[in-house]
Each structure stands twice: as C-alpha cells, then as structure tokens.
Design an enzyme around this catalytic site. Structure first.
Site, mmCIF file in Angstrom:
data_model
loop_
_atom_site.group_PDB
_atom_site.id
_atom_site.type_symbol
_atom_site.label_atom_id
_atom_site.label_comp_id
_atom_site.label_asym_id
_atom_site.label_seq_id
_atom_site.Cartn_x
_atom_site.Cartn_y
_atom_site.Cartn_z
ATOM 1 C CG ASP A 127 -0.278 0.125 2.563
ATOM 2 O OD1 ASP A 127 0.955 -0.079 2.638
ATOM 3 O OD2 ASP A 127 -0.972 0.400 3.553
ATOM 4 C CD GLU A 128 5.660 1.658 3.058
ATOM 5 O OE1 GLU A 128 6.491 2.450 2.615
ATOM 6 O OE2 GLU A 128 5.837 0.976 4.076
ATOM 7 C CE1 TYR A 150 9.323 -2.674 0.180
ATOM 8 C CE2 TYR A 150 7.762 -1.062 1.035
ATOM 9 C CZ TYR A 150 8.060 -2.366 0.647
ATOM 10 O OH TYR A 150 7.088 -3.328 0.714
HETATM 11 N N1 LIG Z 1 5.987 -6.782 5.809
HETATM 12 C C1 LIG Z 1 4.955 -6.042 5.471
HETATM 13 O O1 LIG Z 1 4.281 -5.470 6.348
HETATM 14 C C2 LIG Z 1 4.530 -5.913 4.014
HETATM 15 C C3 LIG Z 1 3.370 -5.212 3.712
HETATM 16 C C4 LIG Z 1 2.944 -5.123 2.371
HETATM 17 C C5 LIG Z 1 3.692 -5.752 1.384
HETATM 18 N N2 LIG Z 1 4.827 -6.411 1.697
HETATM 19 C C6 LIG Z 1 5.560 -7.090 0.608
HETATM 20 O O2 LIG Z 1 5.504 -8.484 0.893
HETATM 21 C C7 LIG Z 1 6.676 -9.132 0.445
HETATM 22 C C8 LIG Z 1 7.316 -9.914 1.573
HETATM 23 O O3 LIG Z 1 7.610 -9.021 2.635
HETATM 24 P P1 LIG Z 1 8.268 -9.566 3.982
HETATM 25 O O4 LIG Z 1 7.955 -8.592 5.032
HETATM 26 O O5 LIG Z 1 7.942 -11.000 4.183
HETATM 27 O O6 LIG Z 1 9.818 -9.428 3.609
HETATM 28 P P2 LIG Z 1 11.074 -10.096 4.286
HETATM 29 O O7 LIG Z 1 12.167 -9.073 4.134
HETATM 30 O O8 LIG Z 1 10.758 -10.625 5.629
HETATM 31 O O9 LIG Z 1 11.395 -11.360 3.353
HETATM 32 C C9 LIG Z 1 11.860 -11.215 2.043
HETATM 33 C C10 LIG Z 1 12.286 -12.579 1.518
HETATM 34 O O10 LIG Z 1 12.781 -12.383 0.177
HETATM 35 C C11 LIG Z 1 14.045 -13.021 0.051
HETATM 36 N N3 LIG Z 1 14.833 -12.276 -0.927
HETATM 37 C C12 LIG Z 1 15.285 -10.997 -0.833
HETATM 38 N N4 LIG Z 1 15.990 -10.675 -1.934
HETATM 39 C C13 LIG Z 1 15.974 -11.766 -2.744
HETATM 40 C C14 LIG Z 1 16.513 -12.046 -4.022
HETATM 41 N N5 LIG Z 1 17.237 -11.137 -4.696
HETATM 42 N N6 LIG Z 1 16.281 -13.253 -4.580
HETATM 43 C C15 LIG Z 1 15.572 -14.185 -3.911
HETATM 44 N N7 LIG Z 1 15.054 -13.992 -2.689
HETATM 45 C C16 LIG Z 1 15.249 -12.799 -2.108
HETATM 46 C C17 LIG Z 1 14.649 -12.985 1.447
HETATM 47 O O11 LIG Z 1 15.655 -13.980 1.621
HETATM 48 C C18 LIG Z 1 13.428 -13.211 2.313
HETATM 49 O O12 LIG Z 1 13.184 -14.579 2.480
HETATM 50 C C19 LIG Z 1 7.570 -8.041 -0.144
HETATM 51 O O13 LIG Z 1 7.378 -8.040 -1.544
HETATM 52 C C20 LIG Z 1 7.044 -6.766 0.470
HETATM 53 O O14 LIG Z 1 7.266 -5.678 -0.383
HETATM 54 C C21 LIG Z 1 5.273 -6.513 2.985
#
Ligand SMILES: NC(=O)c1ccc[n+]([C@@H]2O[C@H](COP(=O)([O-])OP(=O)(O)OC[C@H]3O[C@@H](n4cnc5c(N)ncnc54)[C@H](O)[C@@H]3O)[C@@H](O)[C@H]2O)c1
Length: 318
Positions: A127-128, A150
C-alpha cells in the site's frame, strides 16, 4: 483451473513462509517450488512445517538470476513474486539494492514467466505505492505516488509488470498489502522490535513522535487473500488490508502492557526517517466482494506472537 505446480519467490521470508503454508494446505496434490536467496530476512527453518514433504522443492537462489528459471518454471501454472528488500529504513541507506531486487528482479521474474508460459502471475506489492494518505482511503484506481526508495522500487515493478498484460494477454494480479504482522517477522520491523527490546530489558526505540498511523493485517489473513485471488479467474490490482488503525506509539504501549512494563520508562523516541509517511489507508471493498474477510486482530494475537519471540528471538543474532 487445475493447479499442479506453483512457483513462489521469497518463500523463506516472513510473509512468504505463511503464503507457502497456506498454499500447501489449500492446493492439495499440487507441487510448490520455492526460490529464495536467504538474505538476512529469510530462513529455511520458517518452512519447517512443509519442507520435508515431497510436494515441496526449495531452491536457494536470486530472483535476478535469469538462468535459474528455465528448469524451475517448467509446467508451472501459477508464479508468485514475494521476494523483496522490504525495510524502508534500509532503502534510504542503500536505495540501489532496492531497485535492483524489487524492480529489476521483478522484471526478470516476469520475463521468465512469459518465456516459460506460466499462465497466472501474481506480484506482491504494498500500500506504500500510494504514498501518504492523510485523510480518506485509496481504492485501486488511485494514482500511485511513492515517497521513499522502497515504495518507489515496488511501484516501478508494478508499472513494468502491469504493462505486460496488454501485449502478452497474461493473467496478471497485483496485490497491495498494508502492514502485516505475525511470527517470523524480522526485528527491524516495529512489532518484533518492541517485543525483543522488552525481552532484553531495553527501551523500545520509536521514530519521531510515534504518531504515524498504520493498519495491521495478520500474515494468515494476507496469505488467505493470496490463495483466494489465485483461485479466481480475475486479473488486475487488489488492495488487501485491515480496517483497524494504530499509531506506532499505541502499538508500543499495548506491548508494554502485555509485558506489565510502564510505557514512560520503557519507550524512547529516536531520530525519524528522512521522510516518514504519516498515514496509509486503503479501501478493501474490491477483495471483500470476492468473499475475503479479515478474521484475525492484532490486539488478540499479540500474546501468542510475544510467546513465539520469547522462544525464538536468539535466531536473529541481535
Ligand atoms: N511486511 C509487510 O508489512 C509488508 C506489507 C505489504 C507488502 N509487503 C511485501 O511483501 C513481500 C514480503 O515481505 P516480507 O515482510 O515478508 O519481507 P522479508 O524481508 O521478511 O522477506 C523477504 C524474503 O525475500 C528473500 N529475498 C530478498 N531478496 C531476494 C533475491 N534477490 N532473490 C531471492 N530472494 C530474495 C529474502 O531472503 C526473504 O526470504 C515483499 O514483496 C514486500 O514488499 C510486505
């Protein structure tokens, strides 16, 4: 649509591991291929509930490695891109690594899906991308206006991915989630940071004056939304989020209460981000019409999340 094989990136991360578990339960008989680089945020042990199954294949690798996909995407029906650099603070320090993973990585993922005839593609976004929303709620038609490296990298990925649905007639879905909470989240994020600070008898650091507002959805509810969307025939953009809003300071105070600690003695205010959106707010009417509904609630879930961190905080080496 009969689903035999699902490919997911970032499956060893916080949200990714919950999505993998939900897919494992919801698509009985299907195979799941997980690609994850295992950065500081990903851990194979987050997949311990499913990884031993012959239905699950884990591959350590980078979503930007074009060569990796040919073998992995063979006969894949649905591909989901969850992998990302996800922490806004880090994006101010190393913005190019965010563009590289979140934008270029998503583009390479997309092209590989097209080349390997994957029928349905889902990009997990945020949502960002809408930017700051002081009043009201954004629906999916709102113009995007990201305000940090980001969210800009996620918005750029969306634009590239969504532009391809015209030429390639692919079923492309984009899911814009609000803040997600749950176990396995890295302590760089607010909720685990509060919990681990108190476990270690340290003060909780809160950015600025703590009045920034956020909505929190459980990782289970988010994963359920992903599964619902990949089962439906729809394409397009969907907001997925909660309808309860908390300031950062309110979250910190709730966690202090559960530790029976006095907030005024256990919270400290620290320098804010170079830019910190005061509020995000999304309308979730579109996904609700498909039958999705938030079931969990942050305040009810906090005690069990705290218990998980008490048992597991040492895995983060902080
Ligand atoms: N955390 C939140 O509140 C939130 C909210 C909305 C959307 N998102 C989106 O959800 C998704 C997951 O978020 P999260 O909080 O679980 O993130 P996280 O940082 O906890 O996990 C990210 C995962 O991606 C892997 N990763 C990173 N770079 C990589 C690469 N180059 N190749 C392969 N794997 C790679 C990491 O090893 C990790 O397992 C993201 O796309 C994020 O933008 C997160």
């Amino acid at each position: 649509m009969k689903v035999k094989k699902i490919f997911i990136t970032g499956g060893a991360g916080f949200i990714g591991s919950h999505i993998c578990e939900e897919i494992f339960q919801s698509f009985e008989g299907s195979n799941i291929i997980i690609l994850d680089k295992l950065t500081y945020a990903g851990k194979k042990k987050y997949l311990k509930n499913i990884i031993k199954s012959p239905r699950v294949k884990f591959v350590k690798g980078d979503i930007r490695n074009y060569k990796i996909y040919k073998k992995l995407l063979k006969n894949v029906d649905i591909a989901i891109n969850v992998a990302a650099e996800s922490h806004v603070d880090n994006s101010f320090k190393s913005p190019l690594s965010f563009t590289s993973t979140n934008t270029l990585g998503a583009h390479i993922f997309l092209l590989s899906c097209i080349e390997n005839n994957v029928r349905r593609i889902l990009q997990v976004s945020s949502d960002e991308v809408y930017g700051e929303m002081i009043r009201g709620k954004c629906n999916e038609n709102q113009k995007i206006n990201p305000t940090n490296p980001y969210s800009a990298s996620k918005a750029a990925a969306e634009i590239i991915i969504n532009s391809h649905k015209y030429a390639y007639k692919k079923d492309i879905l984009t899911v814009r989630g609000n803040n997600v909470y749950g176990i396995r989240q890295h302590p760089e994020k607010l909720i685990p940071r509060c919990i681990i600070s108190l476990i270690k008898n340290k003060k909780i650091p809160i950015h600025g004056n703590g009045m920034n507002q956020r909505y929190y959805l459980s990782a289970h509810d988010f994963a359920k939304a992903i599964v619902l969307l990949i089962k439906k025939k729809d394409r397009g953009i969907y907001n997925v989020g909660s309808e309860t809003e908390y300031s950062n300071i309110k979250v910190a105070k709730e966690i202090c209460k559960l530790f029976k600690k006095e907030p005024s003695k256990n919270i400290k205010f620290v320098k804010d981000r170079p830019y910190n959106d005061k509020r995000y707010s999304i309308s979730v009417n579109k996904i609700k019409k498909l039958g999705w509904k938030q079931k969990d609630n942050l305040i009810n879930d906090l005690p069990q999340i705290i218990e998980w961190y008490k048992k597991n905080y040492k895995i983060f080496n902080i």
